[in-house]
Enzyme design. Structure first.
Site, short mmCIF file in Angstrom:
data_model
loop_
_atom_site.label_atom_id
_atom_site.label_comp_id
_atom_site.label_asym_id
_atom_site.label_seq_id
_atom_site.Cartn_x
_atom_site.Cartn_y
_atom_site.Cartn_z
N ARG A 50 5.37 0.05 6.74
CA ARG A 50 5.39 -0.10 8.19
C ARG A 50 6.66 0.59 8.70
NH1 ARG A 50 0.93 -1.02 7.93
NH2 ARG A 50 -0.33 -2.77 8.70
N GLU B 32 4.02 4.18 17.14
CA GLU B 32 2.90 5.06 16.73
C GLU B 32 1.92 5.26 17.87
OE1 GLU B 32 1.24 3.42 13.13
OE2 GLU B 32 3.02 3.91 11.99
N HIS C 182 -0.22 7.73 9.86
CA HIS C 182 -0.68 6.42 9.39
C HIS C 182 -2.09 6.50 8.79
CE1 HIS C 182 0.06 1.85 10.03
NE2 HIS C 182 -0.73 2.04 8.98
N1 LIG Z 1 0.00 3.11 5.43
C1 LIG Z 1 -1.05 2.35 5.58
O1 LIG Z 1 -2.06 2.76 6.15
C2 LIG Z 1 -1.06 0.97 5.02
C3 LIG Z 1 -2.28 0.42 4.62
C4 LIG Z 1 -2.29 -0.85 4.03
C5 LIG Z 1 -1.09 -1.55 3.91
N2 LIG Z 1 0.09 -1.02 4.34
C6 LIG Z 1 1.34 -1.76 4.20
O2 LIG Z 1 1.58 -2.03 2.84
C7 LIG Z 1 2.13 -3.34 2.74
C8 LIG Z 1 1.96 -3.88 1.35
O3 LIG Z 1 0.58 -4.14 1.09
P1 LIG Z 1 0.14 -4.88 -0.26
O4 LIG Z 1 -1.33 -4.98 -0.24
O5 LIG Z 1 0.83 -4.28 -1.44
O6 LIG Z 1 0.77 -6.34 0.03
P2 LIG Z 1 1.24 -7.42 -1.06
O7 LIG Z 1 1.37 -8.71 -0.30
O8 LIG Z 1 0.36 -7.37 -2.26
O9 LIG Z 1 2.69 -6.89 -1.50
C9 LIG Z 1 3.81 -6.94 -0.67
C10 LIG Z 1 4.99 -7.31 -1.55
O10 LIG Z 1 6.18 -7.23 -0.77
C11 LIG Z 1 7.03 -8.24 -1.25
N3 LIG Z 1 8.11 -8.54 -0.32
C12 LIG Z 1 8.09 -9.37 0.74
N4 LIG Z 1 9.32 -9.41 1.30
C13 LIG Z 1 10.09 -8.57 0.59
C14 LIG Z 1 11.46 -8.16 0.69
N5 LIG Z 1 12.27 -8.67 1.63
N6 LIG Z 1 11.92 -7.25 -0.19
C15 LIG Z 1 11.12 -6.74 -1.16
N7 LIG Z 1 9.84 -7.12 -1.32
C16 LIG Z 1 9.33 -8.01 -0.45
C17 LIG Z 1 6.11 -9.43 -1.49
O11 LIG Z 1 6.70 -10.39 -2.37
C18 LIG Z 1 4.90 -8.75 -2.09
O12 LIG Z 1 4.96 -8.75 -3.51
C19 LIG Z 1 1.38 -4.11 3.84
O13 LIG Z 1 2.05 -5.27 4.24
C20 LIG Z 1 1.28 -3.10 4.94
O14 LIG Z 1 2.41 -3.22 5.80
C21 LIG Z 1 0.12 0.23 4.89
#
Ligand SMILES: NC(=O)c1ccc[n+]([C@@H]2O[C@H](COP(=O)([O-])OP(=O)(O)OC[C@H]3O[C@@H](n4cnc5c(N)ncnc54)[C@H](O)[C@@H]3O)[C@@H](O)[C@H]2O)c1
Length: 312
Positions: A231, A260, A278
Site C-alpha cells: 500500500r 491513487e 496498482h
Molecule cells: N498491489 C496490489 O494490487 C495488492 C493486492 C493484494 C494485496 N496487496 C497488499 O498486500 C498486503 C499483504 O497481503 P497478504 O495476503 O500477504 O497478507 P497477510 O495478512 O498474509 O500478510 C501480511 C503480513 O504482514 C505482517 N505485518 C503486520 N504488521 C507488520 C509490521 N508492522 N511489520 C512487518 N510485518 C507486519 C503480518 O504479520 C502478516 O504476516 C495486503 O495487506 C495489501 O495491502 C496489494
C-alpha cells in the site's frame, strides 16, 4: 429469502453467476459516493474491490446491510469499526490474489535490476542504450521482506529460486515461524542494513504507515533497491524521492501510491522508478478466483454459515 446484493466495483462473471443462484444482483460499477449513500439502504450485501470507500456514512445509510465483501485482500477502504458497531460482517478473499501480487513484485525486481522499461522506451525511440544499460543480477543478493504473510512468502519463495538470500521482518510471527516459511528472521534495522533489495508486503496500519522513512533510508546500504506492491502509505514518499535523488536508493519499483492515481508525481515520473498503476492483483486468474471466493463467502455470511475469511 432472496438476498439483494450490490456490486460497486464490478466482479468477474463467474462470481456473478454464483451470486445470482441465491440472490438478486445489481451491478453498478463506478457508482459515486453520493449515489451509494442514496441506494445503500436497499441491500443486504455490498461487494467492493479497492475503489469504493465504505465509510461510516454508508453503514448509517444501509439499514438492511448485513455483509460487506471485498473481492481481494486489503480492507483499508472499509471502516471496520463502523462495520462492527452496525453489526455488519466484513469478509474478503485473501488467497485469490497472492500469486498475482508475488509475480508482480518479482517482475518489478527484474525491471529495476535490468532497467527493462528504460531499455524498451529507448528501442521505441530508436535509441540503442546497450552501453548505458548495465544492470545487476538478482542471484546472490539479499532480499529483505517486510511482512512475511501470504504474499511476502510467495515472493520470497520465487526470489529464493533465483538465488537470493531471504531475510524477513514480521513482528506478528515467531522466529521459528519465519524460519519454517523459508526466511531468516531479523529485526527491522538489521534488515535495512543487510538488504540489497527490500520488498514490502504488510497491510497498511498505524504500525506500518511510513515504516520506510528518512531514518530507515539512512540505515540502508548505498544503492539499495526498493519494491512496494503493498500500500502506498507504507513508504514515506517524500523521503523515498530524496533518497532516489541523493543516490542512496538506486531504483524503486512501485505498484502503489499514497494517492491513487498520483497524477503529476515526481516519484512516478522519476527516471529510476518503475511505476505501475496498482496492478498487483490484476491477472485473469486472480480476478476469477477472487470473484468465486467472495461470492461464496458473502452468500455464506448472509445464510449464517461458517466463514473462512471473516475480517470483522
Ligand atoms: N498491489 C496490489 O494490487 C495488492 C493486492 C493484494 C494485496 N496487496 C497488499 O498486500 C498486503 C499483504 O497481503 P497478504 O495476503 O500477504 O497478507 P497477510 O495478512 O498474509 O500478510 C501480511 C503480513 O504482514 C505482517 N505485518 C503486520 N504488521 C507488520 C509490521 N508492522 N511489520 C512487518 N510485518 C507486519 C503480518 O504479520 C502478516 O504476516 C495486503 O495487506 C495489501 O495491502 C496489494
Amino acid at each position: 429469502m432472496t438476498w439483494k446484493v450490490l456490486l460497486t466495483d464490478g466482479l468477474e462473471e463467474n462470481g456473478k453467476e454464483i451470486l445470482r443462484a441465491k440472490a438478486q444482483v445489481t451491478d453498478q460499477p463506478g457508482i459515486t459516493a453520493e449515489e451509494l449513500l442514496k441506494v445503500a439502504g436497499e441491500y443486504d450485501a455490498i461487494i467492493v474491490r479497492g475503489r469504493t470507500k465504505v465509510i461510516p456514512a454508508v453503514f448509517d445509510a444501509a439499514a438492511n446491510l448485513k455483509v460487506v465483501g471485498r473481492a481481494g485482500v486489503g480492507v483499508d477502504n472499509i471502516d471496520l469499526a463502523a462495520a462492527k458497531s452496525h453489526n455488519v460482517t466484513v469478509v474478503n478473499s485473501p488467497i485469490a490474489t497472492t500469486l498475482a501480487v508475488a509475480e508482480l513484485a518479482i517482475g518489478l525486481m527484474f525491471a529495476v535490476a535490468r532497467e527493462i522499461p528504460r531499455a524498451d522506451a529507448g528501442m521505441k525511440n530508436t535509441k540503442w542504450l546497450k552501453k548505458e544499460l548495465e544492470g545487476i543480477e538478482l542471484n546472490g543478493k539479499t532480499l529483505g521482506v517486510i511482512g512475511f504473510g501470504r504474499i511476502g512468502v510467495a515472493t520470497a519463495q520465487r526470489a529464493a529460486a533465483m538465488g537470493m538470500k531471504i531475510i524477513a521482518f514480521d513482528p506478528q510471527l515467531s522466529a521459528s515461524e519465519i524460519t519454517s516459511r523459508g526466511g531468516e528472521p531479523v529485526m527491522l534495522d538489521d534488515l535495512f542494513a543487510r538488504s540489497d533489495f527490500i520488498t514490502l508486503h504488510t497491510p497498511l496500519t498505524n504500525d506500518t504507515r511510513g515504516i520506510i522513512n528518512a531514518a530507515s533510508f539512512a540505515k540502508m546500504k548505498d544503492g539499495v533497491r526498493i519494491i512496494c506492491a503493498a500500500r502506498g502509505g507504507v513508504i514515506d514518499e517524500a523521503a523515498l524521492l530524496d533518497a532516489l535523488n541523493s543516490g542512496k536508493v538506486a531504483a524503486a519499483g512501485l505498484d502503489v501510491f499514497a494517492t491513487e492515481p498520483p497524477g503529476e508525481s515526481a516519484l512516478a515520473s522519476h527516471p529510476r522508478v518503475v511505476a505501475t498503476p496498482h496492478i498487483g492483483a490484476q491477472t485473469v486468474e486472480a480476478q476469477v478466483r477472487a470473484a468465486a471466493d467472495i461470492a461464496t463467502e458473502v452468500l455464506a455470511a448472509l445464510n449464517g454459515e461458517t466463514l473462512r475469511w471473516r475480517v470483522a
